[in-house]
Design a protein around this motif. Structure first.
Motif, PDB file in Angstrom:
ATOM      1  N   LEU A  33       0.824  -1.211   0.000  1.00 25.43           N
ATOM      2  CA  LEU A  33       0.000   0.000   0.000  1.00 25.43           C
ATOM      3  C   LEU A  33       0.861   1.266   0.000  1.00 25.43           C
ATOM      4  CD1 LEU A  33      -2.760  -1.034   2.558  1.00 25.43           C
ATOM      5  CD2 LEU A  33      -3.043  -0.699   0.096  1.00 25.43           C
ATOM      6  N   VAL A  34       1.932   1.264   0.799  1.00 25.71           N
ATOM      7  CA  VAL A  34       2.807   2.434   0.855  1.00 25.71           C
ATOM      8  C   VAL A  34       3.503   2.626  -0.493  1.00 25.71           C
ATOM      9  CG1 VAL A  34       4.881   3.390   1.925  1.00 25.71           C
ATOM     10  CG2 VAL A  34       3.129   2.351   3.356  1.00 25.71           C
ATOM     11  N   LYS A  35       3.996   1.550  -1.099  1.00 22.18           N
ATOM     12  CA  LYS A  35       4.654   1.653  -2.404  1.00 22.18           C
ATOM     13  C   LYS A  35       3.696   2.202  -3.457  1.00 22.18           C
ATOM     14  CE  LYS A  35       8.239  -1.874  -2.049  1.00 22.18           C
ATOM     15  NZ  LYS A  35       8.751  -3.139  -2.591  1.00 22.18           N
ATOM     16  N   ARG A  36       2.457   1.772  -3.417  1.00 23.58           N
ATOM     17  CA  ARG A  36       1.461   2.260  -4.375  1.00 23.58           C
ATOM     18  C   ARG A  36       1.256   3.763  -4.230  1.00 23.58           C
ATOM     19  NH1 ARG A  36      -4.192  -0.552  -4.130  1.00 23.58           N
ATOM     20  NH2 ARG A  36      -2.950  -2.246  -4.961  1.00 23.58           N
ATOM     21  N   ARG A  37       1.195   4.250  -2.991  1.00 25.77           N
ATOM     22  CA  ARG A  37       1.009   5.681  -2.752  1.00 25.77           C
ATOM     23  C   ARG A  37       2.263   6.481  -3.090  1.00 25.77           C
ATOM     24  NH1 ARG A  37      -2.549   2.955  -0.427  1.00 25.77           N
ATOM     25  NH2 ARG A  37      -4.533   3.714   0.338  1.00 25.77           N
ATOM     26  N   ILE A  38       3.433   5.891  -2.849  1.00 28.68           N
ATOM     27  CA  ILE A  38       4.687   6.550  -3.237  1.00 28.68           C
ATOM     28  C   ILE A  38       4.717   6.738  -4.752  1.00 28.68           C
ATOM     29  CG2 ILE A  38       7.171   6.173  -3.474  1.00 28.68           C
ATOM     30  CD1 ILE A  38       7.081   4.896  -0.648  1.00 28.68           C
ATOM     31  N   TYR A  39       4.346   5.696  -5.473  1.00 32.84           N
ATOM     32  CA  TYR A  39       4.338   5.758  -6.930  1.00 32.84           C
ATOM     33  C   TYR A  39       3.326   6.786  -7.440  1.00 32.84           C
ATOM     34  CZ  TYR A  39       3.940   4.326 -11.791  1.00 32.84           C
ATOM     35  OH  TYR A  39       3.916   4.323 -13.169  1.00 32.84           O
ATOM     36  N   SER A  40       2.135   6.812  -6.859  1.00 34.59           N
ATOM     37  CA  SER A  40       1.105   7.745  -7.326  1.00 34.59           C
ATOM     38  C   SER A  40       1.451   9.195  -6.998  1.00 34.59           C
ATOM     39  CB  SER A  40      -0.266   7.382  -6.741  1.00 34.59           C
ATOM     40  OG  SER A  40      -0.265   7.563  -5.344  1.00 34.59           O
ATOM     41  N   ASN A  41       2.244   9.423  -5.932  1.00 29.82           N
ATOM     42  CA  ASN A  41       2.681  10.780  -5.585  1.00 29.82           C
ATOM     43  C   ASN A  41       4.009  11.145  -6.239  1.00 29.82           C
ATOM     44  OD1 ASN A  41       0.629  11.812  -3.802  1.00 29.82           O
ATOM     45  ND2 ASN A  41       1.274  10.240  -2.355  1.00 29.82           N
ATOM     46  N   ASN A  42       4.594  10.206  -7.007  1.00 27.00           N
ATOM     47  CA  ASN A  42       5.850  10.425  -7.716  1.00 27.00           C
ATOM     48  C   ASN A  42       6.950  10.914  -6.767  1.00 27.00           C
ATOM     49  OD1 ASN A  42       7.460  10.337  -9.961  1.00 27.00           O
ATOM     50  ND2 ASN A  42       6.955  12.411 -10.599  1.00 27.00           N
ATOM     51  N   LEU A  43       7.121  10.215  -5.640  1.00 27.32           N
ATOM     52  CA  LEU A  43       8.121  10.581  -4.641  1.00 27.32           C
ATOM     53  C   LEU A  43       9.446   9.884  -4.922  1.00 27.32           C
ATOM     54  CD1 LEU A  43       5.955  10.296  -1.401  1.00 27.32           C
ATOM     55  CD2 LEU A  43       6.547  12.357  -2.670  1.00 27.32           C
ATOM     56  N   ASP A  44      10.543  10.559  -4.612  1.00 25.13           N
ATOM     57  CA  ASP A  44      11.879   9.983  -4.751  1.00 25.13           C
ATOM     58  C   ASP A  44      12.258   9.405  -3.389  1.00 25.13           C
ATOM     59  OD1 ASP A  44      14.334   9.249  -5.723  1.00 25.13           O
ATOM     60  OD2 ASP A  44      15.197  11.252  -5.549  1.00 25.13           O
ATOM     61  N   ILE A  45      12.096   8.100  -3.251  1.00 25.92           N
ATOM     62  CA  ILE A  45      12.255   7.416  -1.962  1.00 25.92           C
ATOM     63  C   ILE A  45      13.273   6.294  -2.090  1.00 25.92           C
ATOM     64  CG2 ILE A  45      11.052   6.042  -0.210  1.00 25.92           C
ATOM     65  CD1 ILE A  45      10.108   8.908  -0.277  1.00 25.92           C
ATOM     66  N   TYR A  46      14.149   6.177  -1.082  1.00 35.90           N
ATOM     67  CA  TYR A  46      15.056   5.042  -0.967  1.00 35.90           C
ATOM     68  C   TYR A  46      14.369   3.969  -0.133  1.00 35.90           C
ATOM     69  CZ  TYR A  46      18.919   2.181   0.642  1.00 35.90           C
ATOM     70  OH  TYR A  46      19.718   1.123   0.946  1.00 35.90           O
ATOM     71  N   GLU A  47      14.343   2.739  -0.621  1.00 37.65           N
ATOM     72  CA  GLU A  47      13.720   1.628   0.101  1.00 37.65           C
ATOM     73  C   GLU A  47      14.803   0.706   0.640  1.00 37.65           C
ATOM     74  OE1 GLU A  47      10.785  -0.485  -2.149  1.00 37.65           O
ATOM     75  OE2 GLU A  47      10.162   1.353  -3.150  1.00 37.65           O
ATOM     76  N   ASP A  48      14.743   0.424   1.930  1.00 36.71           N
ATOM     77  CA  ASP A  48      15.683  -0.509   2.562  1.00 36.71           C
ATOM     78  C   ASP A  48      14.874  -1.713   3.036  1.00 36.71           C
ATOM     79  OD1 ASP A  48      17.781  -1.767   3.761  1.00 36.71           O
ATOM     80  OD2 ASP A  48      17.934  -0.382   5.450  1.00 36.71           O
ATOM     81  N   GLN A  49      14.846  -2.753   2.194  1.00 36.24           N
ATOM     82  CA  GLN A  49      14.073  -3.964   2.492  1.00 36.24           C
ATOM     83  C   GLN A  49      14.879  -4.872   3.424  1.00 36.24           C
ATOM     84  OE1 GLN A  49      10.990  -4.424   0.814  1.00 36.24           O
ATOM     85  NE2 GLN A  49      10.582  -6.154   2.130  1.00 36.24           N
ATOM     86  N   THR A  50      14.280  -5.269   4.543  1.00 33.31           N
ATOM     87  CA  THR A  50      14.916  -6.192   5.475  1.00 33.31           C
ATOM     88  C   THR A  50      14.056  -7.446   5.599  1.00 33.31           C
ATOM     89  OG1 THR A  50      13.802  -5.330   7.437  1.00 33.31           O
ATOM     90  CG2 THR A  50      15.842  -4.231   6.785  1.00 33.31           C
TER      91      THR A  50
END
Length: 60
Positions: A33-50
């Motif tokens: 859900l967060v990734k979907r909203r990041i994509y729709s808001n066109n945000l430049d975000i670093y993702e650190d998957q653990t």
């Protein structure tokens, strides 16, 4: 019993990102859900998957 609305939690996490703060998501559904909203808001975000979750960190 306390019921958590996942869409509200995702929106709050993206609001934190929009304000320049990092956010953490614990579950697969919340991460999606967060990734979907990041994509729709066109945000430049670093993702650190653990193994136990995902950090979303805004790039400035």
């Amino acid at each position: 019993m306390f019921v958590v609305c996942k869409t509200r939690v995702a929106n709050e996490k993206v609001d934190r990102l929009l304000n320049g703060y990092s956010a953490y998501a614990e579950t697969e559904e919340l991460i999606r859900l967060v990734k979907r909203r990041i994509y729709s808001n066109n945000l430049d975000i670093y993702e650190d998957q653990t193994d136990i979750g995902c950090w979303f960190i805004p790039r400035n």
